[in-house]
Enzyme design. Structure first.
Site, short mmCIF file in Angstrom:
data_model
loop_
_atom_site.label_atom_id
_atom_site.label_comp_id
_atom_site.label_asym_id
_atom_site.label_seq_id
_atom_site.Cartn_x
_atom_site.Cartn_y
_atom_site.Cartn_z
N PRO A 1 -6.48 8.83 -4.93
CA PRO A 1 -7.16 7.98 -3.75
C PRO A 1 -6.76 6.59 -4.19
O PRO A 1 -7.24 6.19 -5.22
CB PRO A 1 -8.58 8.61 -3.81
CG PRO A 1 -8.79 9.03 -5.06
CD PRO A 1 -7.51 9.47 -5.76
N GLY A 2 -6.60 5.70 -2.99
CA GLY A 2 -6.51 4.34 -3.09
C GLY A 2 -7.62 3.64 -2.10
O GLY A 2 -8.49 3.09 -2.73
N ARG A 3 -7.22 3.67 -0.80
CA ARG A 3 -7.99 2.91 0.06
C ARG A 3 -9.39 3.53 0.00
O ARG A 3 -10.17 2.82 -0.04
CB ARG A 3 -7.31 3.54 1.31
CG ARG A 3 -7.81 2.76 2.56
CD ARG A 3 -7.21 3.11 3.94
NE ARG A 3 -5.86 3.33 3.81
CZ ARG A 3 -5.04 2.48 4.42
NH1 ARG A 3 -5.14 1.16 4.65
NH2 ARG A 3 -3.68 2.55 4.14
N ARG B 1 -2.37 -6.82 6.24
CA ARG B 1 -2.15 -5.81 7.22
C ARG B 1 -2.35 -6.00 8.69
O ARG B 1 -1.39 -5.30 9.54
CB ARG B 1 -3.36 -4.94 6.90
CG ARG B 1 -3.49 -4.63 5.51
CD ARG B 1 -4.57 -3.39 5.01
NE ARG B 1 -4.21 -2.20 5.51
CZ ARG B 1 -4.44 -1.67 6.56
NH1 ARG B 1 -5.48 -2.24 7.42
NH2 ARG B 1 -4.13 -0.58 7.05
N TYR C 1 1.13 -4.18 10.23
CA TYR C 1 0.79 -3.01 10.83
C TYR C 1 0.11 -3.20 12.02
O TYR C 1 -0.39 -1.95 12.79
CB TYR C 1 0.13 -2.06 10.15
CG TYR C 1 0.62 -1.71 8.58
CD1 TYR C 1 1.68 -1.39 8.06
CD2 TYR C 1 -0.35 -2.27 7.44
CE1 TYR C 1 2.09 -1.32 6.94
CE2 TYR C 1 -0.11 -2.04 6.11
CZ TYR C 1 1.09 -1.73 6.15
OH TYR C 1 1.68 -1.54 4.82
N CYS D 1 2.83 -20.71 10.17
CA CYS D 1 3.62 -21.09 11.06
C CYS D 1 4.53 -19.93 11.74
O CYS D 1 5.63 -19.88 11.68
CB CYS D 1 4.62 -22.17 10.86
SG CYS D 1 3.74 -23.60 10.19
N GLU D 2 3.69 -18.66 12.11
CA GLU D 2 4.05 -17.59 12.86
C GLU D 2 3.11 -17.12 13.81
O GLU D 2 2.04 -17.09 13.41
CB GLU D 2 4.37 -16.43 11.67
CG GLU D 2 5.16 -16.67 10.50
CD GLU D 2 6.37 -15.49 10.43
OE1 GLU D 2 6.39 -14.77 11.29
OE2 GLU D 2 6.99 -15.77 9.34
N TYR E 1 -5.19 -3.02 -0.13
CA TYR E 1 -4.20 -3.38 0.30
C TYR E 1 -4.45 -4.87 0.80
O TYR E 1 -3.73 -5.07 1.89
CB TYR E 1 -3.51 -2.53 1.25
CG TYR E 1 -3.26 -1.08 0.74
CD1 TYR E 1 -2.45 -0.74 -0.30
CD2 TYR E 1 -4.06 0.02 1.22
CE1 TYR E 1 -2.23 0.47 -0.78
CE2 TYR E 1 -3.72 1.11 0.43
CZ TYR E 1 -2.91 1.41 -0.30
OH TYR E 1 -2.76 2.78 -1.07
N1 LLP Z 1 -0.13 7.98 -4.08
C1 LLP Z 1 1.22 7.63 -3.76
C2 LLP Z 1 2.27 8.25 -4.25
C3 LLP Z 1 1.13 6.74 -2.62
O1 LLP Z 1 2.41 6.18 -2.15
C4 LLP Z 1 0.00 6.00 -2.34
C5 LLP Z 1 -0.17 5.08 -1.24
C6 LLP Z 1 -1.21 6.58 -2.78
C7 LLP Z 1 -1.27 7.63 -3.70
C8 LLP Z 1 -2.52 6.17 -2.32
O2 LLP Z 1 -2.85 6.20 -0.96
P1 LLP Z 1 -4.17 5.73 -0.15
O3 LLP Z 1 -5.28 6.88 -0.78
O4 LLP Z 1 -4.44 4.53 -0.35
O5 LLP Z 1 -3.96 6.14 1.44
N2 LLP Z 1 -0.05 -0.92 2.61
C9 LLP Z 1 -0.50 0.14 3.28
C10 LLP Z 1 -0.85 1.41 2.52
C11 LLP Z 1 0.42 1.84 1.89
C12 LLP Z 1 0.28 3.10 0.95
C13 LLP Z 1 1.44 3.33 0.16
N3 LLP Z 1 1.01 4.57 -0.66
C14 LLP Z 1 -1.69 -0.48 4.20
O6 LLP Z 1 -2.21 -1.27 3.93
O7 LLP Z 1 -2.16 0.43 5.02
#
Ligand code: LLP
Length: 413
Positions: free
Chosen positions: A273-275, A311, A315, A341-342, A371
Site C-alpha cells: 500500500p502507498g496511498r 495530481r 489527472y 505559465c500554463e 504522490y
Molecule cells: N505497487 C506497485 C507495483 C505500484 O506500481 C504501485 C503504484 C503501488 C504498489 C502503490 O499503489 P497505491 O497503494 O499507492 O495505490 N501518481 C499516481 C499514482 C501512481 C501509482 C503507481 N503505482 C497518483 O497520484 O494517483
C-alpha cells in the site's frame, strides 16, 4: 490544526507553500492492516513512491513496515532509513543491471524479493546474480487482465498495459527454469492499479492469482512461499467518494490466501500500500497571493503550483481545499490556480469558495500526502517546498525548502 499544532504557526515558521504531515495519520492505517492480517504471516511493504522522505520511511519502518521500491534512488533512501533488507521488495518494469546488483548487495544479505516483470528481465537478473555468485529471490509479476476501474494513467493490470506477464509467459519461464540457475522462484506478485474504490476487481484478480499459484505448485521443484498482492486501495478525496475500509480489504485477502485456503499454506502474504498509508496523512498549505475578480467567477492565485502538486493538472484529480482560518461570507465560483505559465496549473475549477478569502490568507489542499511531494519538480525554476512532520504536539522540518543554488547545482558555468 494538525495533531493540535497550529498550521498558521508552522507556516509562519517555514513560509509557504509547505507540506505538513501527521505522524498519527501514517500509523493509524498501518496498524489497521497489521490487525487485519494478524492471523497470517505477513509483510506490509509501503510503496516508497507515494512518499519517500526518509523520516517517513523510518517512521513506518520502526512501526514494522517493509518497503516496496522501484528504483536505485528509492533503494538508497530505504538504506538511509535503515530498513532491514529482508523487508524490501523491488518492483518496476525497468530495473537496470546496476540497480539489481545494488539491491542484491543491500546490507550484504540482499533484499527479500525482486518482482520480475518479463522474460527479458529474468535473463538480466540471472546474469547479474551469476556475476555476484548469489541466488536472486524472485516473484513473477502476473498481469491478470482485470479492469481496476480507475484513471487510465494509473491502471496497470490490463493486458494492454506494460506491466507484468500473462499466464503463458509465466509458465514458459517455469518450463525453462534450468536456464536460470541463479534465480529462485519464491512467489507471484500482482498490482492492478491505484486509487481503487471497489474491491471487486481485486477479488477477481486474487481469484486468478490463486489459480495460477496452484498450477505453478504442481510444476515447480519447491512450492511457492509467498504472494505479493501489490497496493491500490483508494482513499476518499471528495465527500461523494467512498473508499473500501481496510478491514474489508484484509478480509478479502484472507478469503483467498488466509488460513482457510489451506492448500496454499504455509504462505507469507505481502502487500504494497502507498496511498492509503500516506494520502490522508499530508496537506499542502499555500497562501493566497491575489484575487482576480470576474463577473461570473473569481480566480484565486496562490503561491503553490503544479510543480509542487501535480495530481490535479495531470489527472484532473479532485483535492478538497479549505481555508485554514474559518471565514464567513458568500460562496462564489472560484478557480484556485498557481503562478506557473500554463492554463493547466489549476488546483480547482469552479469551486464554491467564500469571497472573504483575500491575499495573505492560507489554504490547505487536503489529501496531499501521497504522490504529492514525490511528483514535484522544479518547473518554471521554482524551488520545491519544505516538508514538515508533526509528532506529539511538535513539528519538525524533515526537508528544507530548496533555494536558488539547489536549482542550478551541477549546471556548467
Ligand atoms: N505497487 C506497485 C507495483 C505500484 O506500481 C504501485 C503504484 C503501488 C504498489 C502503490 O499503489 P497505491 O497503494 O499507492 O495505490 N501518481 C499516481 C499514482 C501512481 C501509482 C503507481 N503505482 C497518483 O497520484 O494517483
Amino acid at each position: 490544526m494538525v495533531e493540535s499544532v497550529s498550521i498558521e504557526k508552522i507556516a509562519d515558521s517555514t513560509g509557504t507553500p509547505v507540506y505538513i504531515y501527521s505522524t498519527e495519520a501514517f500509523l493509524t492505517p498501518l496498524k489497521e492492516f497489521q490487525r487485519g492480517l494478524a492471523s497470517v504471516d505477513h509483510l506490509i511493504c509501503f510503496a516508497v513512491k507515494a512518499n519517500s522522505n526518509i523520516n517517513v520511511l523510518k517512521l513506518l519502518g520502526d512501526a514494522g513496515a517493509g518497503m516496496d521500491l522501484v528504483s536505485g534512488g528509492e533503494l538508497h533512501r530505504v538504506g538511509l532509513a535503515k530498513i532491514p533488507a529482508d523487508r524490501v521488495v523491488f518492483s518496476g518494469v525497468g530495473k537496470s543491471p546496476g540497480e539489481m546488483a545494488a539491491a542484491m548487495k543491500m546490507q550484504r544479505r540482499g533484499i527479500f524479493c525482486f518482482n520480475v516483470e518479463s522474460t527479458a528481465e529474468i535473463e538480466t537478473l540471472n546474469a547479474v546474480a551469476e556475476s555476484l555468485n548469489q541466488c536472486a529471490p524472485v516473484a513473477l509479476r502476473f498481469n491478470p487482465d482485470v479492469n481496476p476501474k480507475t484513471h487510465p494513467y494509473i491502471s496497470t493490470g490490463l493486458k494492454k498495459n506494460k506491466f507484468g506477464m500473462d499466464r503463458k509467459e509465466i509458465l514458459e519461464i517455469v518450463r525453462n527454469l534450468k536456464n536460470y540457475r541463479f534465480i529462485e522462484i519464491k512467489g507471484l506478485s500482482i498490482h492492478i492499479g491505484s486509487q481503487l474504490l471497489s474491491l471487486d476487481p481485486l477479488d477477481d484478480a486474487f481469484q486468478k492469482l490463486g489459480q495460477l499459484i496452484d498450477e505453478l505448485n504442481t510444476k515447480l521443484p519447491r512450492p511457492l512461499t509467498h504472494v505479493d498482492l501489490g497496493g491500490g486501495l483508494g482513499i476518499t478525496y471528495s465527500k461523494g467518494e467512498k473508499s473500501p475500509p481496510i478491514r474489508k480489504y484484509c478480509e478479502l485477502v484472507l478469503k483467498h490466501f488466509g488460513p482457510n485456503a489451506q492448500q496454499r499454506l504455509p504462505f507469507k502474504i505481502l502487500i504494497e500500500p502507498g496511498r492509503i498509508l500516506s494520502g490522508n496523512s499530508g496537506i499542502l498549505v499555500t497562501e493566497v497571493l491575489y484575487r482576480k475578480e470576474r463577473p461570473t467567477k473569481d480566480f484565486l492565485i496562490v503561491d503553490a503550483a503544479m510543480n509542487d502538486l501535480l495530481r490535479p493538472s495531470l489527472y484532473g484529480s479532485f483535492h478538497d481545499i479549505v481555508p485554514v482560518k474559518k471565514l464567513n461570507g458568500r460562496p462564489k465560483k472560484t478557480d484556485i490556480a498557481g503562478p506557473v505559465c500554463e492554463t493547466g496549473d489549476c488546483f480547482a475549477h469552479d469551486r464554491a469558495m467564500t469571497t472573504q478569502l483575500k491575499s495573505g490568507d492560507l489554504l490547505a489542499i487536503l489529501s496531499a500526502g501521497a504522490y504529492g511531494f514525490t511528483m514535484s519538480s522544479n518547473y518554471n525554476s521554482r524551488p520545491r517546498p519544505p516538508e514538515v512532520l508533526v509528532s506529539n504536539g511538535k513539528f519538525t522540518v524533515i526537508r528544507e525548502r530548496e533555494n536558488y543554488d539547489d536549482l542550478t547545482r551541477g549546471e556548467a558555468g
